[in-house]
Design a protein around this motif. Sequence first.
Motif, mmCIF file in Angstrom:
data_model
loop_
_atom_site.group_PDB
_atom_site.id
_atom_site.type_symbol
_atom_site.label_atom_id
_atom_site.label_comp_id
_atom_site.label_asym_id
_atom_site.label_seq_id
_atom_site.Cartn_x
_atom_site.Cartn_y
_atom_site.Cartn_z
ATOM 1 N N LYS A 1 -124.617 45.040 -2.162
ATOM 2 C CA LYS A 1 -123.277 44.554 -2.482
ATOM 3 C C LYS A 1 -123.383 43.760 -3.767
ATOM 4 N N ASP A 2 -122.517 44.138 -4.721
ATOM 5 C CA ASP A 2 -122.497 43.521 -6.054
ATOM 6 C C ASP A 2 -121.337 42.526 -6.093
ATOM 7 N N TYR A 3 -121.561 41.360 -6.662
ATOM 8 C CA TYR A 3 -120.499 40.355 -6.831
ATOM 9 C C TYR A 3 -120.021 40.429 -8.278
ATOM 10 N N LYS A 4 -118.850 41.058 -8.478
ATOM 11 C CA LYS A 4 -118.431 41.419 -9.842
ATOM 12 C C LYS A 4 -117.666 40.334 -10.573
ATOM 13 N N ARG A 5 -117.015 39.435 -9.829
ATOM 14 C CA ARG A 5 -116.174 38.450 -10.503
ATOM 15 C C ARG A 5 -117.008 37.295 -11.032
ATOM 16 N N THR B 159 -116.977 41.135 -14.283
ATOM 17 C CA THR B 159 -118.172 41.119 -15.144
ATOM 18 C C THR B 159 -118.979 42.379 -14.856
ATOM 19 N N GLY B 160 -120.127 42.500 -15.476
ATOM 20 C CA GLY B 160 -121.037 43.593 -15.151
ATOM 21 C C GLY B 160 -121.692 43.404 -13.787
ATOM 22 N N GLY B 161 -121.591 42.189 -13.208
ATOM 23 C CA GLY B 161 -122.224 41.908 -11.915
ATOM 24 C C GLY B 161 -122.945 40.574 -11.979
ATOM 25 N N LEU C 47 -128.123 58.915 -8.163
ATOM 26 C CA LEU C 47 -126.669 58.964 -8.003
ATOM 27 C C LEU C 47 -126.260 57.653 -7.345
ATOM 28 N N PHE C 48 -125.332 56.971 -8.006
ATOM 29 C CA PHE C 48 -124.824 55.672 -7.536
ATOM 30 C C PHE C 48 -123.405 55.932 -7.062
ATOM 31 N N VAL C 49 -123.170 55.719 -5.778
ATOM 32 C CA VAL C 49 -121.824 55.912 -5.240
ATOM 33 C C VAL C 49 -121.217 54.532 -4.997
ATOM 34 N N TYR D 245 -118.342 57.381 -9.089
ATOM 35 C CA TYR D 245 -119.742 57.795 -9.147
ATOM 36 C C TYR D 245 -120.330 57.255 -10.445
ATOM 37 N N ASN D 246 -121.607 56.893 -10.402
ATOM 38 C CA ASN D 246 -122.343 56.652 -11.639
ATOM 39 C C ASN D 246 -123.591 57.524 -11.590
ATOM 40 N N CYS D 247 -124.060 57.956 -12.759
ATOM 41 C CA CYS D 247 -125.177 58.907 -12.792
ATOM 42 C C CYS D 247 -126.507 58.191 -13.024
ATOM 43 N N ARG D 248 -126.601 56.961 -12.567
ATOM 44 C CA ARG D 248 -127.741 56.077 -12.868
ATOM 45 C C ARG D 248 -127.838 55.038 -11.769
ATOM 46 N N MET D 249 -128.818 54.170 -11.854
ATOM 47 C CA MET D 249 -128.888 53.031 -10.942
ATOM 48 C C MET D 249 -127.920 51.941 -11.413
ATOM 49 N N GLY D 250 -127.565 51.034 -10.524
ATOM 50 C CA GLY D 250 -126.657 49.934 -10.879
ATOM 51 C C GLY D 250 -127.430 48.751 -11.446
ATOM 52 N N ASP D 251 -126.698 47.898 -12.122
ATOM 53 C CA ASP D 251 -127.283 46.668 -12.650
ATOM 54 C C ASP D 251 -126.281 45.561 -12.349
ATOM 55 N N PRO D 252 -126.553 44.626 -11.467
ATOM 56 C CA PRO D 252 -127.860 44.182 -10.964
ATOM 57 C C PRO D 252 -128.335 44.775 -9.627
ATOM 58 N N GLU D 253 -127.733 45.862 -9.136
ATOM 59 C CA GLU D 253 -128.194 46.383 -7.842
ATOM 60 C C GLU D 253 -129.680 46.765 -7.852
ATOM 61 N N THR D 254 -130.132 47.350 -8.970
ATOM 62 C CA THR D 254 -131.546 47.759 -9.068
ATOM 63 C C THR D 254 -132.492 46.578 -8.814
HETATM 64 N N1 GLY Z 1 -123.172 46.795 -11.048
HETATM 65 C C1 GLY Z 1 -122.303 47.873 -11.350
HETATM 66 C C2 GLY Z 1 -122.821 48.857 -12.290
HETATM 67 O O1 GLY Z 1 -123.999 48.923 -12.585
HETATM 68 O O2 GLY Z 1 -122.031 49.672 -12.770
#
Ligand code: GLY
Length: 426
Positions: free
Chosen positions: A217-221, A231-233, A274-276, A290-299
């Motif tokens: 779970k990403d905290y975006k705000r 924000t980006g996370g 694949l990032f859903v 969908y994103n075609c990569r890993m998330g940041d900061p999820e990774t």
């Molecule tokens: N944390 C969301 C993203 O990487 O797009």
Amino acid sequence: MRILLLGNGGREHALAWKISQSKLLTSLYIAPGNPGTAKFGTNLSIAASDIPAICKACEDLQIDMVIVGPEDPLVKGIADAIQSEPSLQHIIVIGPNKSGAQLEGSKDFSKAFMQRHGIPTASYASFEAHQWEEARTYVLNHSLPVVLKADGLAAGKGVIICESHQNAEDTLRQMLLEKQFGEASAKVVVESFLTGIELSVFALLDGKNYQVIGHAKDYKRIGEGDTGLNTGGMGCVSPVPFADADFLKKVEERVIQPTVKGLQEEGIDYRGFLFVGLMNCNGEPYVIEYNCRMGDPETEVVMPRLQNDLIELCKHVGSQTIIQTNISYYPEHFATVMAVSGGYPGSFEKSKKIAGLELSFPNQHLFFAGIQSNDSGELVTSGGRVLAVTSKGNSISEAVSESLSVLNQICFEGIFYRKDIGYEFK
Ligand code: GLY
Ligand code: AMP
């Protein structure tokens, strides 16, 4: 194996650390990397999207595997470029070709794809500038809030949630007629608003099969209590309490399996992460993107939690045998807290000296997101998101507290971080 990793953020620092743990690694290069990735390999001064220079580096350095961090090189066709070069065809590329990267590169493509394959998502319609009157009427008659999305890549800023019809019309005009996001908003997706809690789920696809490799779970705000601008996370936790076996089974059966099958049916050979991005609406998963990569900061939490050797998994992507692997996770809870520059996500100053990075934190990871060395060799801020501190613990609270205690000892002018990451699970 000789590996080239593309990118320069916290995600790539976490990937470089994970790759460095692999028993299959012989040499790691990072293009362009940052002072954090330099601890695990050799940084090359090549931009991640400079496709000709990346191809040349692959040849010169006898690379066996390229792992692509950000979306930009994928949407521009880095995988296609490597695979079409006879001397590079043996290279395993972790990242889809241009046609697969459209899942992230075009929101209109991804929405139509989900519709074709019966994947749950919010209802939508897409419009181009010549359809202005039709688009305006559609938006003015839409229930509120209504979500407007630029079709193409817009550096994470292309989604606007409109609470009034006036705001929706103004936003639509800015995107479609005034080209607020340039070519990215030449087409606009208008979507229904979904209410629920968000979750990011990650899979590794080999063109035929997949393995789920984690979720977060990403905290975006920017503000505590999920207030203020996107924000980006600002931080992440993994595992997520509501993502229990039952919910994750629904995600696999209703989203990931039909996505993998749909890609195959459409002749798209998707090999990579694949990032859903999902919304949990009363226990039912709906795809937001969908994103075609890993998330940041999820990774920064998914990689420390994953027990498997990442390069071994990636080799199975190359041989299309990912189905033969078993994914396992460490039992602890993982949390990352992101320290950002004062003013972010608005305007902020860079080149602030960072104190405390020389201290030893043996039980935590300090992943550099926006940190560079200046001419005197000092570590300074170079972006909005600066440093992700990842910790583990027996609970989410314990992991978050560990990261906060590290950040308490790190200092740069204007430093800000949320102290409430994981708040709803404590
Ligand atoms: N944390 C969301 C993203 O990487 O797009
Ligand atoms: P995206 O760039 O597609 O990730 O969207 C950015 C953020 O906007 C998402 O992470 C959600 O928080 C929010 N969002 C996007 N689409 C929707 C939707 N249909 N309903 C509610 N929130 C949304």
